[in-house]
Every structure is written in structure tokens, then in C-alpha cells.
Design a protein around this motif. Structure first.
Motif, PDB file in Angstrom:
ATOM      1  N   ILE A  14       0.832  -1.199   0.000  1.00 48.49           N
ATOM      2  CA  ILE A  14       0.000   0.000   0.000  1.00 48.49           C
ATOM      3  C   ILE A  14       0.869   1.252   0.000  1.00 48.49           C
ATOM      4  CG2 ILE A  14      -1.632   1.354   1.379  1.00 48.49           C
ATOM      5  CD1 ILE A  14      -2.885  -1.278   2.271  1.00 48.49           C
ATOM      6  N   ARG A  15       1.923   1.241   0.834  1.00 52.29           N
ATOM      7  CA  ARG A  15       2.812   2.407   0.873  1.00 52.29           C
ATOM      8  C   ARG A  15       3.503   2.615  -0.470  1.00 52.29           C
ATOM      9  NH1 ARG A  15       5.791   2.079   6.807  1.00 52.29           N
ATOM     10  NH2 ARG A  15       3.893   2.380   8.054  1.00 52.29           N
ATOM     11  N   PHE A  16       3.910   1.509  -1.114  1.00 51.48           N
ATOM     12  CA  PHE A  16       4.565   1.624  -2.413  1.00 51.48           C
ATOM     13  C   PHE A  16       3.617   2.199  -3.447  1.00 51.48           C
ATOM     14  CE2 PHE A  16       7.491   0.764  -5.716  1.00 51.48           C
ATOM     15  CZ  PHE A  16       6.740   0.337  -6.807  1.00 51.48           C
ATOM     16  N   ALA A  17       2.342   1.726  -3.407  1.00 45.43           N
ATOM     17  CA  ALA A  17       1.342   2.223  -4.353  1.00 45.43           C
ATOM     18  C   ALA A  17       1.089   3.708  -4.139  1.00 45.43           C
ATOM     19  CB  ALA A  17       0.042   1.438  -4.210  1.00 45.43           C
ATOM     20  N   MET A  18       1.017   4.116  -2.848  1.00 48.21           N
ATOM     21  CA  MET A  18       0.797   5.520  -2.548  1.00 48.21           C
ATOM     22  C   MET A  18       1.962   6.360  -3.024  1.00 48.21           C
ATOM     23  SD  MET A  18      -2.145   6.026  -1.077  1.00 48.21           S
ATOM     24  CE  MET A  18      -2.039   7.458  -0.024  1.00 48.21           C
ATOM     25  N   ALA A  19       3.200   5.817  -2.859  1.00 46.21           N
ATOM     26  CA  ALA A  19       4.381   6.551  -3.280  1.00 46.21           C
ATOM     27  C   ALA A  19       4.412   6.730  -4.783  1.00 46.21           C
ATOM     28  CB  ALA A  19       5.640   5.821  -2.803  1.00 46.21           C
ATOM     29  N   SER A  20       3.864   5.767  -5.528  1.00 49.08           N
ATOM     30  CA  SER A  20       3.879   5.851  -6.978  1.00 49.08           C
ATOM     31  C   SER A  20       2.726   6.695  -7.511  1.00 49.08           C
ATOM     32  CB  SER A  20       3.820   4.451  -7.601  1.00 49.08           C
ATOM     33  OG  SER A  20       2.601   3.805  -7.257  1.00 49.08           O
ATOM     34  N   ASP A  21       1.763   7.018  -6.645  1.00 46.74           N
ATOM     35  CA  ASP A  21       0.614   7.824  -7.039  1.00 46.74           C
ATOM     36  C   ASP A  21       0.822   9.238  -6.521  1.00 46.74           C
ATOM     37  OD1 ASP A  21      -1.789   8.976  -7.612  1.00 46.74           O
ATOM     38  OD2 ASP A  21      -2.947   7.836  -6.144  1.00 46.74           O
ATOM     39  N   PRO A  22       1.046  10.211  -7.393  1.00 48.77           N
ATOM     40  CA  PRO A  22       1.316  11.575  -6.928  1.00 48.77           C
ATOM     41  C   PRO A  22       0.129  12.256  -6.268  1.00 48.77           C
ATOM     42  CG  PRO A  22       1.076  11.520  -9.307  1.00 48.77           C
ATOM     43  CD  PRO A  22       1.100  10.094  -8.854  1.00 48.77           C
ATOM     44  N   PHE A  23      -1.075  11.647  -6.379  1.00 47.11           N
ATOM     45  CA  PHE A  23      -2.268  12.230  -5.772  1.00 47.11           C
ATOM     46  C   PHE A  23      -2.684  11.489  -4.506  1.00 47.11           C
ATOM     47  CE2 PHE A  23      -2.526  12.447 -10.439  1.00 47.11           C
ATOM     48  CZ  PHE A  23      -2.369  13.814 -10.613  1.00 47.11           C
ATOM     49  N   GLY A  24      -1.882  10.535  -4.085  1.00 49.92           N
ATOM     50  CA  GLY A  24      -2.261   9.679  -2.972  1.00 49.92           C
ATOM     51  C   GLY A  24      -2.372  10.384  -1.638  1.00 49.92           C
ATOM     52  N   ASP A  25      -1.757  11.569  -1.516  1.00 49.44           N
ATOM     53  CA  ASP A  25      -1.813  12.284  -0.241  1.00 49.44           C
ATOM     54  C   ASP A  25      -2.922  13.329  -0.204  1.00 49.44           C
ATOM     55  OD1 ASP A  25      -0.712  13.936  -2.110  1.00 49.44           O
ATOM     56  OD2 ASP A  25       0.925  14.675  -0.846  1.00 49.44           O
ATOM     57  N   ALA A  26      -3.737  13.413  -1.249  1.00 49.07           N
ATOM     58  CA  ALA A  26      -4.862  14.348  -1.247  1.00 49.07           C
ATOM     59  C   ALA A  26      -5.930  13.880  -0.258  1.00 49.07           C
ATOM     60  CB  ALA A  26      -5.445  14.482  -2.647  1.00 49.07           C
ATOM     61  N   PHE A  27      -6.879  14.742   0.054  1.00 50.84           N
ATOM     62  CA  PHE A  27      -7.841  14.460   1.125  1.00 50.84           C
ATOM     63  C   PHE A  27      -8.687  13.227   0.846  1.00 50.84           C
ATOM     64  CE2 PHE A  27     -11.968  14.890   3.179  1.00 50.84           C
ATOM     65  CZ  PHE A  27     -11.614  15.197   4.475  1.00 50.84           C
ATOM     66  N   PHE A  28      -9.341  13.176  -0.305  1.00 51.11           N
ATOM     67  CA  PHE A  28     -10.236  12.051  -0.592  1.00 51.11           C
ATOM     68  C   PHE A  28      -9.500  10.710  -0.659  1.00 51.11           C
ATOM     69  CE2 PHE A  28     -13.625  14.940  -2.684  1.00 51.11           C
ATOM     70  CZ  PHE A  28     -14.297  15.050  -1.480  1.00 51.11           C
ATOM     71  N   PRO A  29      -8.392  10.596  -1.408  1.00 52.48           N
ATOM     72  CA  PRO A  29      -7.683   9.315  -1.424  1.00 52.48           C
ATOM     73  C   PRO A  29      -7.171   8.884  -0.058  1.00 52.48           C
ATOM     74  CG  PRO A  29      -6.980  10.689  -3.253  1.00 52.48           C
ATOM     75  CD  PRO A  29      -7.801  11.562  -2.345  1.00 52.48           C
TER      76      PRO A  29
END
Length: 246
Positions: A14-29
Motif C-alpha cells: 500500500i505504501r509503495f502504491a501511494m508513493a507511486s501515485d502523486p495524488f495519494g496524499d490528497a484528502f479524498f484518497p
């Protein structure tokens, strides 16, 4: 234990996926991730450049173009008027197919839509542009809305609101629950029109989600939000009709 190792591996993935997604730290995600499921690996990498082109144009990855969307000339950002992003129309001239189509649509709106309907279209399209700018801030970490979306909404809102609410006037609760289908139809019609005019969809981009369809025109995860919008317009729009009629 095996379960602990599996849980650790799951958390790392999950952390790797979030790191590869530049929008993963936005509020909704971050807070409602089950509604914003993203692709992964090569699938995500293949579409990210086009998504970043819209929502993070300053990103280095934006320079990597993808083959998604229509081939040929692509629209570019030419200005920002308030919170609305304006794009160029590739190969536009008055006698071109795009020019004639846009002129015809503009004349149809000016000549065929009654004054009260025009007023409602402008008010609702303007209100939605503010809503979309806020929504993308929460979804993408950057505020975004486009003039393409604004003028397409001016044309389509009578179907989305007047026609739909009249259809379900005796069954308002059913109309509210089915409102996502109404919006998805709008997104397909407007999406393909915008892609034809601009060379690609400059209004929104869902290509990085796992539940997007019709070349990224709509996604299922937005359904709860569209139900909420349906409830709002069922109450508010008849008041607007009464205020702008006669």
C-alpha cells in the motif's frame, strides 16, 4: 507468524502504491480510499503523464506524453481566468469542421434557449465550476476546472436538469437515486465532444482509476457524490425555475 508477515507485506505494498501515485496524499484518497481506487504498476505508469498534464502540469512527468485519447494535435493551456483554465482549440478556423460545429452550437444556444433557461444555465455552470475546483483540490491536491467544461455544461444542462427532473417529477426519490446515471450520460456526451474539439479531454481525467469507462469519461466511484448532487438539485432547481420564469 505467517499472518503478521502477510499484513506487513500488504502495508508495504500500500505504501509503495501511494508513493507511486502523486495524488495519494490528497484528502479524498487519504480518508475515503475505497471510493478512489487507482491502478498500479505499468497500467498506472502508462496513464499518469496524461493525468499529470491536467492536474500537475509543473511535474516533470507531464513531459512524457501517452497515446491515450485522440491522436493528432492536442490543446494547450493558453490562459487562466479566475479559477477557470482556458485551452486552445487545435487547427481552428471558421470554415473548419470544429469551427462550424462550435459556431452552430453557439447560435443554437443563443437563438433557441429561452432567456430564463439561459440564466439558469449560466448560474448552474458557474456554480459547478466552483464545485469542481473545490472537488479537485480535495481529490487531486490541486484546484482545477476548465472553460471547456463550462461551455459544454451551458449546452447540456437543460437535459441534465430540466428534462431529468421533469421525467422523475412524480418519483423524486427514484430520480435522486438514479442521478449518477444522468451524470454519467452527461460525462460520456460531453467527454467525447470535448475530445473531438480539443484533441483530448481537457475538462477531466479519470484514466488513473480502476473503475473508469468510455475512454475515461466516467467512473463509478463518484456515484455517492452524484446522488448528493441529485438531492440538492431536486430541492434547489425548481426554485430557480420559478425565479427565472415569466
Amino acid at each position: 507468524p505467517f499472518c503478521s508477515k502477510a499484513l506487513l507485506c500488504n502495508r508495504l505494498s500500500i505504501r509503495f502504491a501511494m508513493a507511486s501515485d502523486p495524488f495519494g496524499d490528497a484528502f479524498f484518497p487519504t480518508y475515503v480510499p475505497f471510493l478512489f481506487q487507482k491502478g498500479a504498476g505499468a497500467e498506472l505508469a502508462g496513464v499518469l503523464p496524461e493525468v499529470l498534464e491536467m492536474y500537475r502540469p509543473d511535474s516533470v512527468h507531464e513531459k512524457e506524453k501517452t497515446s491515450n485519447g485522440a491522436a493528432g494535435p492536442r490543446a494547450k493551456v493558453v490562459a487562466k481566468v479566475g479559477h477557470i483554465t482556458v485551452h486552445s482549440v487545435p487547427e481552428l478556423s471558421l470554415l473548419s469542421a470544429r469551427g462550424l460545429a462550435l459556431l452552430g452550437l453557439a447560435l443554437a444556444w443563443l437563438c433557441l434557449y429561452p432567456a430564463g433557461l439561459k440564466a439558469r444555465c449560466v448560474l448552474c455552470a458557474g456554480a459547478y465550476s466552483c464545485t469542481e475546483a473545490t472537488f479537485t483540490l480535495l481529490e487531486r491536491g490541486r484546484s482545477y476546472t476548465s472553460f471547456a467544461q463550462f461551455w459544454a455544461n451551458l449546452l447540456y444542462l437543460p437535459i441534465l436538469l430540466d428534462g431529468y427532473l421533469a421525467l422523475f417529477s412524480s418519483l423524486p426519490l427514484v430520480g435522486i437515486l438514479l442521478f449518477p446515471l444522468n451524470v454519467w450520460l452527461l460525462e460520456v456526451v460531453e467527454g467525447y465532444l470535448i475530445m473531438w474539439v480539443y484533441g483530448h479531454n481537457v475538462a477531466w481525467c479519470y484514466l488513473d482509476y480502476t473503475d473508469c469507462y468510455c475512454n475515461g469519461c466516467f467512473r463509478l466511484g463518484h456515484a455517492p457524490f452524484w446522488v448528493g448532487l441529485g438531492a440538492l438539485v431536486t430541492v434547489v432547481y425548481p426554485v430557480m425555475v420559478a425565479a427565472t420564469s415569466g
